[in-house]
Design an enzyme around this catalytic site. Structure first.
Site, short mmCIF file in Angstrom:
data_model
loop_
_atom_site.label_atom_id
_atom_site.label_comp_id
_atom_site.label_asym_id
_atom_site.label_seq_id
_atom_site.Cartn_x
_atom_site.Cartn_y
_atom_site.Cartn_z
N LYS A 30 0.84 -1.20 0.00
CA LYS A 30 0.00 0.00 0.00
C LYS A 30 0.87 1.25 0.00
O LYS A 30 0.66 2.16 -0.81
CB LYS A 30 -0.91 -0.02 1.24
CG LYS A 30 -2.09 0.89 1.15
CD LYS A 30 -2.92 0.82 2.45
CE LYS A 30 -3.71 -0.47 2.54
NZ LYS A 30 -4.29 -0.68 3.89
N ARG A 100 -3.35 3.16 8.55
CA ARG A 100 -3.66 1.99 7.73
C ARG A 100 -2.52 0.99 7.72
O ARG A 100 -1.36 1.36 7.57
CB ARG A 100 -3.94 2.45 6.30
CG ARG A 100 -4.71 3.74 6.20
CD ARG A 100 -4.77 4.29 4.79
NE ARG A 100 -5.39 3.39 3.87
CZ ARG A 100 -5.38 3.53 2.55
NH1 ARG A 100 -4.72 4.56 2.00
NH2 ARG A 100 -5.96 2.66 1.77
N ARG A 351 -3.46 -1.77 -6.33
CA ARG A 351 -2.66 -3.00 -6.27
C ARG A 351 -3.09 -3.90 -7.41
O ARG A 351 -4.18 -3.71 -7.97
CB ARG A 351 -2.87 -3.70 -4.93
CG ARG A 351 -4.29 -4.16 -4.72
CD ARG A 351 -4.53 -4.70 -3.34
NE ARG A 351 -5.96 -4.87 -3.13
CZ ARG A 351 -6.58 -4.79 -1.96
NH1 ARG A 351 -5.91 -4.51 -0.89
NH2 ARG A 351 -7.86 -4.96 -1.87
N HIS A 477 -15.55 -8.58 0.68
CA HIS A 477 -14.59 -9.57 1.19
C HIS A 477 -14.85 -10.95 0.58
O HIS A 477 -13.93 -11.62 0.11
CB HIS A 477 -14.70 -9.63 2.72
CG HIS A 477 -13.78 -10.62 3.34
ND1 HIS A 477 -14.17 -11.88 3.67
CD2 HIS A 477 -12.46 -10.54 3.62
CE1 HIS A 477 -13.14 -12.55 4.18
NE2 HIS A 477 -12.10 -11.75 4.16
N ARG A 653 5.82 -49.96 -15.76
CA ARG A 653 6.50 -50.43 -14.55
C ARG A 653 6.09 -51.86 -14.25
O ARG A 653 4.90 -52.19 -14.25
CB ARG A 653 6.11 -49.54 -13.36
CG ARG A 653 6.76 -50.01 -12.06
CD ARG A 653 6.38 -49.12 -10.91
NE ARG A 653 4.98 -49.30 -10.54
CZ ARG A 653 4.39 -48.60 -9.56
NH1 ARG A 653 5.07 -47.68 -8.89
NH2 ARG A 653 3.13 -48.80 -9.27
N GLY A 801 10.60 -41.88 -8.48
CA GLY A 801 9.32 -42.21 -7.84
C GLY A 801 9.30 -41.44 -6.53
O GLY A 801 9.70 -41.94 -5.50
N THR A 802 8.85 -40.20 -6.61
CA THR A 802 9.02 -39.33 -5.44
C THR A 802 8.06 -39.65 -4.31
O THR A 802 8.27 -39.20 -3.19
CB THR A 802 8.88 -37.85 -5.84
OG1 THR A 802 7.77 -37.72 -6.70
CG2 THR A 802 10.14 -37.35 -6.51
N CYS A 866 7.78 -39.49 -11.84
CA CYS A 866 6.43 -40.02 -12.02
C CYS A 866 5.64 -40.05 -10.73
O CYS A 866 4.54 -40.59 -10.69
CB CYS A 866 6.48 -41.40 -12.66
SG CYS A 866 7.35 -42.61 -11.67
N TYR A 886 11.60 -34.85 -18.28
CA TYR A 886 10.14 -34.77 -18.30
C TYR A 886 9.55 -34.94 -16.91
O TYR A 886 10.23 -35.43 -16.00
CB TYR A 886 9.54 -35.84 -19.24
CG TYR A 886 9.72 -37.26 -18.78
CD1 TYR A 886 8.80 -37.86 -17.92
CD2 TYR A 886 10.82 -38.01 -19.20
CE1 TYR A 886 8.96 -39.16 -17.48
CE2 TYR A 886 11.00 -39.31 -18.77
CZ TYR A 886 10.07 -39.89 -17.90
OH TYR A 886 10.23 -41.18 -17.46
P1 ADP Z 1 -7.61 -2.40 3.88
O1 ADP Z 1 -6.16 -2.70 3.83
O2 ADP Z 1 -8.35 -3.31 4.78
O3 ADP Z 1 -8.20 -2.24 2.53
P2 ADP Z 1 -7.38 0.44 4.06
O4 ADP Z 1 -6.23 0.95 4.83
O5 ADP Z 1 -7.19 0.42 2.59
O6 ADP Z 1 -7.76 -0.98 4.62
O7 ADP Z 1 -8.63 1.30 4.43
C1 ADP Z 1 -9.92 0.92 4.08
C2 ADP Z 1 -10.68 2.06 3.48
O8 ADP Z 1 -10.67 3.18 4.31
C3 ADP Z 1 -10.12 2.56 2.17
O9 ADP Z 1 -10.57 1.83 1.10
C4 ADP Z 1 -10.64 3.98 2.12
O10 ADP Z 1 -11.90 3.99 1.52
C5 ADP Z 1 -10.75 4.36 3.55
N1 ADP Z 1 -9.63 5.24 3.85
C6 ADP Z 1 -8.42 4.92 4.32
N2 ADP Z 1 -7.63 6.02 4.45
C7 ADP Z 1 -8.40 7.06 4.06
C8 ADP Z 1 -8.17 8.45 3.95
N3 ADP Z 1 -7.01 8.98 4.26
N4 ADP Z 1 -9.19 9.22 3.49
C9 ADP Z 1 -10.37 8.66 3.17
N5 ADP Z 1 -10.64 7.36 3.26
C10 ADP Z 1 -9.67 6.56 3.69
MG MG Z 2 7.12 -46.75 -5.73
MG MG Z 3 -7.64 -1.01 1.26
#
Ligand code: ADP
Ligand code: MG
Ligand code: MG
Length: 912
Positions: A30, A100, A351, A477, A653, A801-802, A866, A886
């Site tokens: 991040k 964060r 990311r 999630h 074999r 023949g692991t 194998c 192979y």
């Molecule tokens: P995670 O790693 O669990 O995703 P984050 O650190 O990314 O947690 O935070 C989750 C959410 O919080 C972010 O997606 C964002 O929407 C909000 N957030 C984090 N920092 C800020 C900030 N400085 N201003 C506004 N929103 C924030």
């Molecule tokens: Mg064997």
């Molecule tokens: Mg996040």
């Protein structure tokens, strides 16, 4: 002047950052990407990153910080204040920050974040006055107290059916106010909530809520570092092989606000869809809300691709543009978090996006076709983990069965398709229950049905076949984790009414109970009550069943394009383990280039009476008579394989398992057998007793059988060569490779080799045709690896023949290790299951010894593997590295092994 202090804090803001993307080990993913985005000119609120070194220091020094840290944080904070023109604790213009977590590899939702730090009873009034929005100020404070209370002061639900204590208070408040959503609560309600939250914290934890912004920020920093070692983070790291030593960074960043009114929003997005890989910016957002709301799946958010363009055209355009800049810059699909404040987009995270196997293949192929990357780059295991190819081969629902289910009124709901595939399973409402059920029966098929999932549910999600949630969108999630685990998943299925206490889910007019069957289609988002029949995947329909034409399957066409690059890149050949022509045919369809292991004993099970007669024979003539009956069966089986493989090498074999495995062990069955063979029941019982071994794995098996009973080897060899001659005469090329099992001594090999060659010559003489063939050995006991140079004097090929090499090398029985391997894994005694992935330091060293010994004697010695490991990507990579020719694996693993082999070759090229 003193030496410059070690740098623990990296600033970013106003278009310039101390860090950059390459520094993720130090700054976490991040932090490194916030720096990178700042540097390429994207709008990022100012802030700073405390490095992962501090986390390491923290755990090495009894949870204390390096002494320099305090001053460095103070300096960075005042730079943030400067850039933002705001001050911590100011009553005119108060600065608010977030704190964060951020590990080197993203661990979504595993660790903690606190927003709106800096608020107290005074600054909240200042914020209200400054923004002219009292409701907003109190909403922010309410969120802050809630998050801080949970994360830092540890006020959490006690068990799985307990509601979150804050959510409970919030829920009551909403009920009393007669509103449905948080956003409808008034400033007065929020003020009451803040007071009630603080009281709950004080009552239940004994802590006073801190008022000093600096104390607040340090509390949050400590909580983030501590969260690195919380249970769910540890489980996550174990699951994904992230070392515990890496540590997390902490990011402190000025707040931007998505809850400042209806021209504000918070969202998460993908630069293209990651369930199926469809191009185009997509994701979730919520108007007048703060980050956590979208990610936690508390309300079902709106979809960017559906309505943001209309609701906030300006923000939509900015996001689209940013998405394109990011994809070009990172050459990867990005998963972003953003906030819209008064119509203006702020980037809070980016990311590489997690994706399903389907999306992975599509995105990699599309990226090449769009000119963003080369085919070699497309093969990077980060883009397509070889194992994920498996998803393209998994069954899908049979359309006819789906139609029938619909006609029966069993289509009960429709949600967002977040993880493709088909899953039927028993409904399970709690992750912990799923885990317990799975522990009782690892074959149990479960669908985890929940309002939403959270990081606590990870273990249960792992064992479920499918995941179905009522709330949350494509970036919730549940969706994110399913994508990563390759689970069938539907989210945001708002028709579901789940009652955890009653253990029921109501939808489409039906009430389903815990344990009832439910079926979810992760391609379409459809939910069916009861089971639905499945059928083969599109790729299987094209390559195997030929029931679908390549033209009518885009999925297949992309698979084929990818596999073409794969085959161009790899050096390792890929063979299959197959005993029957139909398995061999499947494997060829998946691209196998030979049979690496045909286990002859499987064929004997089809002719078990004759085989038992052979084992029970009182003397040599009787045994030979029995063997004579077996010979035509074996010849036919081998003939079938040779014909199917049409000139590709076929490694056969010789008989390997101990003979007692083929005999009945119960009185009744023994009597029956005796009657069939015209023997006295006692004779059978005596022979079974005679053959009993206390440790058969290390007993009379492998070549030891053929040495004591040479007539068995002779019969098998004759069957092989008679079949080979016959097939070759019919115009099909044959390439038999006769493999002697469990050799440890050169003399053992020579003994068996002599019998094999004698039979070969005899058959060639009789039929007047010669066939090219090899005689080689398994390397599966440590002595064979150590004495490989000797064995190679006679052996023309080696095949590791692991399975046995791991058993004998570790002194660990595969039939018994289940009792303790789970404990070993949980306690990090072994990183991987050594029977799934080669123990490279130990067994791998034996393999290297075998390779170098073998090739010292015979320079061009052909060597393969194998064991089950032949289909495991990291083991395949190892086999490439030590110079095997192979790998051989089960038919359905062949595409995976091909891709893994290509990835190993590309990695080697990139390294040189
Ligand atoms: P995670 O790693 O669990 O995703 P984050 O650190 O990314 O947690 O935070 C989750 C959410 O919080 C972010 O997606 C964002 O929407 C909000 N957030 C984090 N920092 C800020 C900030 N400085 N201003 C506004 N929103 C924030
Ligand atoms: Mg064997
Ligand atoms: Mg996040």
């Amino acid at each position: 002047m003193a030496n410059a202090a070690h740098k623990y804090v990296y600033f970013f803001g106003q278009g310039k950052a101390d860090g950059k993307a390459e520094m993720r080990a130090l700054l976490g993913g991040k932090g490194a990407n916030l720096a990178e985005m700042t540097n390429i000119g994207l709008p990022v609120p100012a802030g700073f990153t405390i490095t992962t070194e501090v986390c390491t220091y923290f755990y090495a020094n009894d949870r204390k910080y390096p002494p320099e840290l305090k001053e460095q944080v103070a300096q960075a904070l005042s730079r943030v204040e400067e850039v933002m023109g705001a001050k911590f604790g100011s009553l005119a213009n108060p600065l608010l920050v977030s704190c964060r977590s951020g590990a080197r590899d993203s661990m979504p939702g595993m660790m903690d974040t606190v927003l709106n730090i800096g608020l107290n009873d005074k600054t909240v009034e200042a914020l209200a006055k400054q923004t002219g929005n009292e409701r907003f100020a109190w909403d922010s404070f309410r969120r802050f107290v809630q998050m801080y209370g949970d994360v830092v002061l540890d006020l959490k639900p006690k068990d799985k059916t307990d509601p979150d204590p804050f959510e409970e208070i919030l829920h009551h408040k909403k009920e009393k106010a007669g509103v449905k959503y948080d956003s409808e609560l008034s400033a007065a309600h929020l003020k009451e909530l803040v007071a009630e939250f603080k009281t709950a914290i004080k009552d239940r934890t004994g802590h006073d809520f801190p008022t000093d912004p600096l104390e607040q920020v340090w509390g949050a920093i400590g909580a983030v570092f501590r969260s690195w070692m919380n249970d769910r983070a540890i489980v996550y790291r174990r699951t994904y092989g992230i070392p515990h030593e890496w540590g997390t960074a902490v990011n402190v960043q000025a707040m931007v606000f998505g809850n400042l009114g209806d021209d504000c929003a918070t969202g998460v997005g993908l630069t293209r869809d990651c369930a199926l890989g469809v191009p185009g910016f997509c994701g979730d957002y919520l108007i007048n809300a703060q980050g956590e709301d979208v990610v936690a799946g508390i309300r079902t958010p709106q979809r960017i691709e559906v309505s943001l363009r209309k609701e906030m055209p300006q923000a939509f355009d900015q996001l689209n543009g940013i998405g394109q800049i990011l994809e070009k810059h990172y050459k990867e699909v990005q998963d972003i978090e953003f906030t819209v404040q008064k119509g203006r987009v702020w980037m809070l995270q980016t990311r590489s996006a997690k994706r399903t196997g389907f999306a992975a293949v599509r995105i990699a192929v599309d990226f090449v076709n769009e000119g963003l990357i080369t085919p070699h780059e497309a093969l990077n295991p980060k883009r397509i983990p070889a194992d994920d190819l498996n998803q393209l081969l998994q069954p899908i629902f049979d359309p006819k069965a789906k139609k029938a289910a619909q006609a029966e009124g069993r289509l009960v709901a429709k949600g967002i398709n977040a993880g493709p595939g088909a899953a039927t399973g028993k409904i399970c409402f709690h992750a912990a229950d799923a885990e317990a059920k799975w522990q009782a029966d690892p074959n149990v098929e479960l669908v985890l049905v929940r309002r939403e999932t959270s990081p606590e549910d990870l273990r249960g999600m792992k064992v479920a076949k499918g995941i179905l949630t009522a709330f949350g969108g494509a970036s919730s999630h549940a969706a994110l984790v399913s994508r990563q685990m390759g689970k069938v998943c539907i989210v945001g299925c708002s028709e579901l009414v789940i009652d955890y206490h009653a253990g029921t889910v109501t939808c489409g007019g039906k009430v389903l109970k815990e344990g009832d069957d439910i079926s979810i289609d992760g391609f379409t988002g459809e939910v069916f009550a009861g089971p639905v029949k499945t059928q083969a995947s599109e790729v299987i329909q094209v390559v195997l069943h030929k029931s679908l034409s390549p033209e009518s399957s885009e999925t297949y066409r992309r698979y084929a394009q990818l596999m073409k690059w794969v085959d161009e890149a790899r050096r390792l050949r890929v063979r299959t383990n197959a005993d029957q022509p139909d398995q061999a045919a499947e494997a060829i369809a998946f691209g196998a280039e030979g049979i690496g292991l045909c286990r002859t004993e499987h064929m004997f099970f089809d002719h078990i009476d004759e085989f038992r007669e052979m084992i029970l024979a009182a003397d040599l003539p009787a045994r030979q008579a029995a063997l004579k009956k077996l010979l035509p069966f074996q010849r036919e089986d081998f003939g079938g394989l040779f014909r199917e493989m049409a000139g590709l090498p076929v490694t056969i074999r010789l008989l390997d398992p101990p003979l007692h495995e083929f005999l009945p062990h119960e009185g009744e069955a023994q009597k029956e057998l005796a009657a069939k063979l015209g023997l006295a029941p006692q004779t059978v019982a005596d022979r079974v007793h005679e053959l009993h071994e206390s440790n058969p794995m290390l007993g009379h098996r492998g070549c030891r059988l053929g040495i004591v009973y040479p007539e068995i080897t002779a019969m098998q060899a004759r069957a092989i060569f008679e079949a080979a001659v016959e097939v070759q005469k019919s115009g099909v090329r044959v390439l038999p490779e006769v493999m002697i099992p469990l050799v440890g001594f050169l003399a053992e090999f020579k003994n068996q080799e002599a019998i094999i060659r004698e039979q070969a010559e005899a058959v060639f003489q009789e039929r007047g045709v010669r066939v090219e063939y090899l005689v080689g050995t398994m390397i599966e006991v440590p002595r064979a690896a150590v004495c490989a140079d000797q064995i190679a004097q006679a052996a023309e090929f080696f095949s590791f023949g692991t399975n046995d090499l791991t058993q004998t090398g570790l002194g660990m029985s595969r039939d018994d290790y289940g009792t303790f391997i789970g404990y070993y894994r949980e306690h990090d005694i072994v990183g991987n299951d050594p029977f799934q992935s080669i123990d490279q330091d130990g067994i791998g060293a034996l393999m290297k010894l075998g390779v170098s010994g073998g090739r010292k004697t015979r320079e061009k010695l052909k060597i393969g593997i194998c064991g089950e490991h032949g289909g495991d990507p990291s083991s395949v990579k190892f086999c490439h590295q030590i110079g095997l020719d192979y790998v051989s694996c089960s038919p359905y693993r062949v595409p995976i092994a091909r891709l893994a082999a290509a990835q190993a070759a590309v990695a080697e090229k990139n390294a040189s």
